[in-house]
Design an enzyme around this catalytic site. Structure first.
Site, PDB file in Angstrom:
ATOM      1  N   CYS A   2       0.838  -1.199   0.000  1.00 26.53           N
ATOM      2  CA  CYS A   2       0.000   0.000   0.000  1.00 26.53           C
ATOM      3  C   CYS A   2       0.875   1.252   0.000  1.00 26.53           C
ATOM      4  O   CYS A   2       2.046   1.218   0.309  1.00 26.53           O
ATOM      5  CB  CYS A   2      -0.888  -0.002   1.232  1.00 26.53           C
ATOM      6  SG  CYS A   2      -1.821  -1.520   1.401  1.00 26.53           S
ATOM      7  N   ARG A  27       2.805   1.570  -8.059  1.00 30.17           N
ATOM      8  CA  ARG A  27       2.937   0.328  -7.283  1.00 30.17           C
ATOM      9  C   ARG A  27       1.725  -0.564  -7.444  1.00 30.17           C
ATOM     10  O   ARG A  27       1.733  -1.702  -7.012  1.00 30.17           O
ATOM     11  CB  ARG A  27       3.085   0.665  -5.789  1.00 30.17           C
ATOM     12  CG  ARG A  27       4.266   1.514  -5.451  1.00 30.17           C
ATOM     13  CD  ARG A  27       4.006   2.286  -4.175  1.00 30.17           C
ATOM     14  NE  ARG A  27       3.791   1.416  -3.050  1.00 30.17           N
ATOM     15  CZ  ARG A  27       4.623   1.354  -2.006  1.00 30.17           C
ATOM     16  NH1 ARG A  27       5.693   2.098  -2.003  1.00 30.17           N
ATOM     17  NH2 ARG A  27       4.386   0.563  -1.003  1.00 30.17           N
ATOM     18  N   TRP A  74      -3.428  -1.965  -1.673  1.00 27.66           N
ATOM     19  CA  TRP A  74      -3.211  -3.178  -2.442  1.00 27.66           C
ATOM     20  C   TRP A  74      -3.762  -4.282  -1.552  1.00 27.66           C
ATOM     21  O   TRP A  74      -3.148  -4.659  -0.547  1.00 27.66           O
ATOM     22  CB  TRP A  74      -1.716  -3.372  -2.719  1.00 27.66           C
ATOM     23  CG  TRP A  74      -1.351  -4.691  -3.312  1.00 27.66           C
ATOM     24  CD1 TRP A  74      -1.054  -5.851  -2.649  1.00 27.66           C
ATOM     25  CD2 TRP A  74      -1.268  -5.025  -4.696  1.00 27.66           C
ATOM     26  NE1 TRP A  74      -0.791  -6.865  -3.517  1.00 27.66           N
ATOM     27  CE2 TRP A  74      -0.908  -6.400  -4.783  1.00 27.66           C
ATOM     28  CE3 TRP A  74      -1.452  -4.321  -5.863  1.00 27.66           C
ATOM     29  CZ2 TRP A  74      -0.735  -7.063  -5.994  1.00 27.66           C
ATOM     30  CZ3 TRP A  74      -1.267  -4.988  -7.080  1.00 27.66           C
ATOM     31  CH2 TRP A  74      -0.931  -6.326  -7.142  1.00 27.66           C
ATOM     32  N   ASN A 100       0.100  -0.112   6.097  1.00 26.95           N
ATOM     33  CA  ASN A 100       0.691  -0.956   5.063  1.00 26.95           C
ATOM     34  C   ASN A 100       1.332  -2.127   5.780  1.00 26.95           C
ATOM     35  O   ASN A 100       2.093  -1.944   6.720  1.00 26.95           O
ATOM     36  CB  ASN A 100       1.748  -0.160   4.283  1.00 26.95           C
ATOM     37  CG  ASN A 100       2.416  -1.021   3.201  1.00 26.95           C
ATOM     38  OD1 ASN A 100       1.862  -2.046   2.798  1.00 26.95           O
ATOM     39  ND2 ASN A 100       3.595  -0.614   2.773  1.00 26.95           N
ATOM     40  N   GLU A 482      12.497 -22.800 -15.162  1.00 25.25           N
ATOM     41  CA  GLU A 482      12.234 -21.392 -14.806  1.00 25.25           C
ATOM     42  C   GLU A 482      13.462 -20.538 -15.097  1.00 25.25           C
ATOM     43  O   GLU A 482      13.344 -19.428 -15.628  1.00 25.25           O
ATOM     44  CB  GLU A 482      11.825 -21.290 -13.340  1.00 25.25           C
ATOM     45  CG  GLU A 482      11.664 -19.875 -12.819  1.00 25.25           C
ATOM     46  CD  GLU A 482      10.650 -19.041 -13.603  1.00 25.25           C
ATOM     47  OE1 GLU A 482       9.881 -19.602 -14.394  1.00 25.25           O
ATOM     48  OE2 GLU A 482      10.671 -17.797 -13.437  1.00 25.25           O
ATOM     49  N   LYS A 486      13.535 -17.243 -17.623  1.00 27.66           N
ATOM     50  CA  LYS A 486      14.023 -15.920 -17.176  1.00 27.66           C
ATOM     51  C   LYS A 486      15.077 -15.383 -18.137  1.00 27.66           C
ATOM     52  O   LYS A 486      15.026 -14.245 -18.596  1.00 27.66           O
ATOM     53  CB  LYS A 486      14.606 -16.024 -15.765  1.00 27.66           C
ATOM     54  CG  LYS A 486      13.584 -16.164 -14.674  1.00 27.66           C
ATOM     55  CD  LYS A 486      12.940 -14.880 -14.275  1.00 27.66           C
ATOM     56  CE  LYS A 486      11.557 -14.582 -14.693  1.00 27.66           C
ATOM     57  NZ  LYS A 486      10.528 -15.547 -14.811  1.00 27.66           N
ATOM     58  N   HIS A 505      20.874 -38.311 -25.073  1.00 23.60           N
ATOM     59  CA  HIS A 505      19.942 -38.856 -26.067  1.00 23.60           C
ATOM     60  C   HIS A 505      19.679 -37.866 -27.186  1.00 23.60           C
ATOM     61  O   HIS A 505      18.613 -37.871 -27.782  1.00 23.60           O
ATOM     62  CB  HIS A 505      18.637 -39.269 -25.371  1.00 23.60           C
ATOM     63  CG  HIS A 505      18.846 -40.312 -24.329  1.00 23.60           C
ATOM     64  ND1 HIS A 505      19.117 -41.627 -24.623  1.00 23.60           N
ATOM     65  CD2 HIS A 505      18.898 -40.213 -22.983  1.00 23.60           C
ATOM     66  CE1 HIS A 505      19.296 -42.301 -23.505  1.00 23.60           C
ATOM     67  NE2 HIS A 505      19.155 -41.476 -22.492  1.00 23.60           N
ATOM     68  N   LYS A 604       2.789  -7.947 -19.182  1.00 24.82           N
ATOM     69  CA  LYS A 604       2.806  -8.439 -17.794  1.00 24.82           C
ATOM     70  C   LYS A 604       1.643  -9.390 -17.554  1.00 24.82           C
ATOM     71  O   LYS A 604       1.772 -10.380 -16.861  1.00 24.82           O
ATOM     72  CB  LYS A 604       2.724  -7.270 -16.813  1.00 24.82           C
ATOM     73  CG  LYS A 604       2.777  -7.687 -15.347  1.00 24.82           C
ATOM     74  CD  LYS A 604       4.024  -8.497 -15.022  1.00 24.82           C
ATOM     75  CE  LYS A 604       4.047  -9.018 -13.615  1.00 24.82           C
ATOM     76  NZ  LYS A 604       5.151  -9.985 -13.392  1.00 24.82           N
TER      77      LYS A 604
HETATM   78  C1  AGP Z   1       7.017 -14.853 -16.344  1.00 27.42           C
HETATM   79  O1  AGP Z   1       8.306 -14.270 -16.161  1.00 27.42           O
HETATM   80  C2  AGP Z   1       6.327 -14.321 -17.573  1.00 27.42           C
HETATM   81  N1  AGP Z   1       6.156 -12.939 -17.498  1.00 27.42           N
HETATM   82  C3  AGP Z   1       5.074 -15.112 -17.922  1.00 27.42           C
HETATM   83  O2  AGP Z   1       5.480 -16.417 -18.231  1.00 27.42           O
HETATM   84  C4  AGP Z   1       3.982 -15.226 -16.821  1.00 27.42           C
HETATM   85  O3  AGP Z   1       4.438 -16.041 -15.786  1.00 27.42           O
HETATM   86  C5  AGP Z   1       2.744 -15.872 -17.456  1.00 27.42           C
HETATM   87  O4  AGP Z   1       2.255 -15.005 -18.458  1.00 27.42           O
HETATM   88  C6  AGP Z   1       1.630 -16.146 -16.445  1.00 27.42           C
HETATM   89  O5  AGP Z   1       1.186 -14.937 -15.891  1.00 27.42           O
HETATM   90  P1  AGP Z   1       0.207 -15.023 -14.611  1.00 27.42           P
HETATM   91  O6  AGP Z   1       0.999 -15.665 -13.524  1.00 27.42           O
HETATM   92  O7  AGP Z   1      -0.174 -13.600 -14.321  1.00 27.42           O
HETATM   93  O8  AGP Z   1      -0.966 -15.861 -14.993  1.00 27.42           O
END
Ligand code: AGP
Length: 609
Positions: A2, A27, A74, A100, A482, A486, A505, A604
């Site tokens: 927040c 934020r 938030w 917050n 993961e 990244k 393989h 995002k």
């Molecule tokens: C992760 O670094 C990516 N930005 C992307 O894979 C993300 O995790 C995916 O789009 C799922 O988003 P969500 O968790 O908001 O559903």
């Protein structure tokens, strides 16, 4: 997290509060409100939605008040709504508070206060604060706040205003940021420096346990025992954009460093100190239902999907329930054999990913019970799933998900242990041992973050490469997925995760001199086999960065660089192992001049299929 702004001075408070809150909008928030002292009363206005909605509701209201506090919320406890927005006031309207953080023991405090006759109107943890002030107020606001914080468990940055004490604000800080802004004939409070920069660059950074007593002419800071604390003025030299990132170069780096706090917050209130068990009060799955769950489906996208892969291993190992993990965009088209005896868990940071939401709806159509793990209170998946477990990571702004992922993993562990408790699948000692390790994770995460320079050094070898391989076995293979994502998504290097035992393989044909290979070797029972796989790529002159757990010997002989993570239960290792991989991807992206926070082609939240 927040946003908080407070003001006492010679100017009209309301516009200063609104302007300060607007500097904290980045934020993320779901509601906003202000309260000012005017004509011997507290005038409070708060609204669901954007700041502009609050401003519209203030139109035509003459506010000449010189003292006030404001807040952008938030949501963590209690869905986004007008009534759950801050500020919150006591029964009489004499006090108002913005906050917050998370008051972990708010339920017991609420019950006790209701026994004392207090009436609550919201679903929030925060609302216990003004009622506690009302309960303990005996003519001095600071004295009352001291009595209040003695009762609190959890994290807070809180600011209190009283009808009876115009021109005064009292604030307290524990595990949530709070800053004083020093002006001429006026003083400010804020949760974050950007809210102050228009007015002053002279600030006092408040530390845990400290109380601020603020008027237009004076700022007194005292510690938990009431002793005055002398503070050095911190002159802010950041420009506004850098201030939004808390001094970090990018939101992604800020969010990587927020992980210890995010882990603590996500754990808070979910471990019962008395019985040393996981408590997930937010789940409405009774024992009979849990006993009848014969299969769990985990459905998600991207990083959240990778969290689900860890969840599979954890839940199967702890609760002995078969788990299938699906990419959301595949799930609904493969005619899944889902039915009433299945639990379908969707994982989504944003809670708005179209593929994941569609999969949730399909699971419900097929009669499954559903649970969502999400970071956004009030998001679509949180509203449509039968159950919700929130990650309390705070707003995640960088496209590349970091703190959401590690808190999603934490929720996998909590759910796995909880299911095992419900099914009697674990001995109490096993649970106790796991919870001890869970409690220590955030400290171990801090140790890794303190070692960032080593990771940055190791990342140099990758900056000019176009391919990279992440290899591992068991949970390390899952984390390799993961790590690979990244690196791919923010440095544009083609990275691939591979089960280490599978290299020979086919893919081993791609390994030649200087090809970067990141080898994860934290799973003790697979360590020797991993060392053999590393030798395989070493024999082809690959450039090897190894990750291992402290105490493992020999791996540094077969790798060019080795990064050690603090020892922990192998099952919990993914939460720690991923942090060096996040930092590696970050430093390589910066070295390659990529747009770290907003990588090309990506969004995002992917709200289209
Ligand atoms: C992760 O670094 C990516 N930005 C992307 O894979 C993300 O995790 C995916 O789009 C799922 O988003 P969500 O968790 O908001 O559903």
């Amino acid at each position: 997290m927040c946003g908080i702004v407070g003001y006492v001075g010679g100017n009209s408070a309301a516009p200063i509060l609104i302007e300060g809150l607007s500097k904290l909008e980045y934020r993320g928030y779901d509601s906003a409100g202000i309260v000012v002292w005017e004509e011997n009363q507290l005038k409070l206005e708060k609204k669901l939605g954007r700041l502009s909605t609050l401003q519209e509701s203030l139109q035509g209201i003459e506010l000449n008040a010189k003292t006030g506090i404001g807040h952008t919320r938030w949501a963590t406890h209690g869905r986004p709504s007008d009534v759950n927005a801050h500020p919150h006031s006591d029964c009489t309207g004499r006090f108002a508070v913005v906050h917050n953080g998370i008051i972990e023991n708010y339920m017991e405090l609420r019950e006790w206060l209701q026994e004392q006759g207090h009436r609550f109107v919201s679903e929030t943890d925060t609302e216990v604060l003004p009622h506690l002030v009302e309960q303990y107020y005996q003519g001095d606001l600071k004295e009352a706040v001291y009595k209040v914080i003695e009762k609190l468990e959890g994290s807070y940055a809180m600011v209190v205003i009283s009808k009876d004490e115009p021109g005064r604000l009292v604030a307290a800080r524990q595990d949530s940021p709070l800053v004083v802004g020093l002006g001429e004939g006026e003083n400010f409070l804020a949760s974050d420096i950007p809210a102050l920069l228009k007015h002053t660059r002279n600030t006092l950074i408040i530390d845990d346990g400290e109380i601020v007593d603020l008027t237009a002419e004076n700022v007194e800071i005292s510690n938990g025992t009431g002793r005055p604390v002398e503070k050095q003025i911190f002159e802010v030299t950041w420009e506004e954009s850098q201030a939004e990132k808390g001094g970090y170069e990018h939101f992604m780096l800020k969010e990587i460093y927020e992980q210890p706090r995010a882990l603590r917050d996500t754990l808070s209130g979910r471990l019962s100190p008395e019985s040393d068990r996981v408590v997930l009060n937010e789940l409405n799955l009774d024992e009979e239902t849990v006993k009848n769950i014969n299969r769990i489906y985990v459905v998600a996208c991207g990083t959240a999907y990778h969290a689900g892969l860890v969840g599979k291993s954890v839940i199967e190992s702890l609760a002995k329930i078969p788990v299938e993990v699906d990419i959301a965009s595949e799930f609904r088209y493969r005619k899944p054999l889902v039915g009433p005896d299945n639990l379908v868990m969707v994982i989504s940071q944003s809670g708005e990913t179209a593929d994941t939401l569609a999969a949730l709806r399909e699971a419900k159509r097929l009669g499954a019970k559903t649970v969502a793990v999400t970071n956004v209170v009030g998001s679509s998946v949180s509203r449509e799933a039968d159950n919700v477990i929130y990650t309390w990571a705070g707003p995640e702004i960088a496209v590349a998900s970091t703190k959401a992922y590690t808190t999603q993993l934490l929720c996998m562990y909590l759910l796995g242990i909880w299911l095992a408790q419900e099914k009697g699948a674990l001995e109490q000692q096993e649970i106790t041992d796991l919870l001890k390790e869970l409690r220590e994770l955030y400290v171990k995460a801090e140790v890794i973050l303190d070692n960032d320079s080593t990771i940055q050094e190791a990342s140099r070898q990758f900056a000019d490469k176009e391919n990279a391989f992440f290899i591992g076995r068991g949970l390390d293979y899952v984390v390799a997925e993961e790590g690979s994502l990244k690196l791919k998504e923010i440095s544009y290097i083609h990275a691939e995760a591979y089960a280490a035992g599978e290299l020979k393989h086919g893919t081993l044909a791609l390994i030649e001199e200087n090809v970067p290979v990141i080898a994860l070797a934290t799973q003790q029972h697979l360590y020797e086999k991993m060392v053999s796989n590393i030798k395989e790529v070493n024999a082809r002159d690959a450039s090897i960065l190894a990750l291992a757990m402290e105490g493992n010997k020999g791996i540094e002989k077969v790798a060019d660089h080795t990064i050690y993570i603090p020892a922990t239960h192998p099952m919990l290792a993914p939460i720690l192992t991923v942090i060096p991989l996040q930092l590696l991807a970050y430093h390589v992206s910066v070295a390659r001049g990529c747009d770290v926070d907003k990588p090309r082609n990506l969004a995002k939240s992917v709200t289209v299929e």
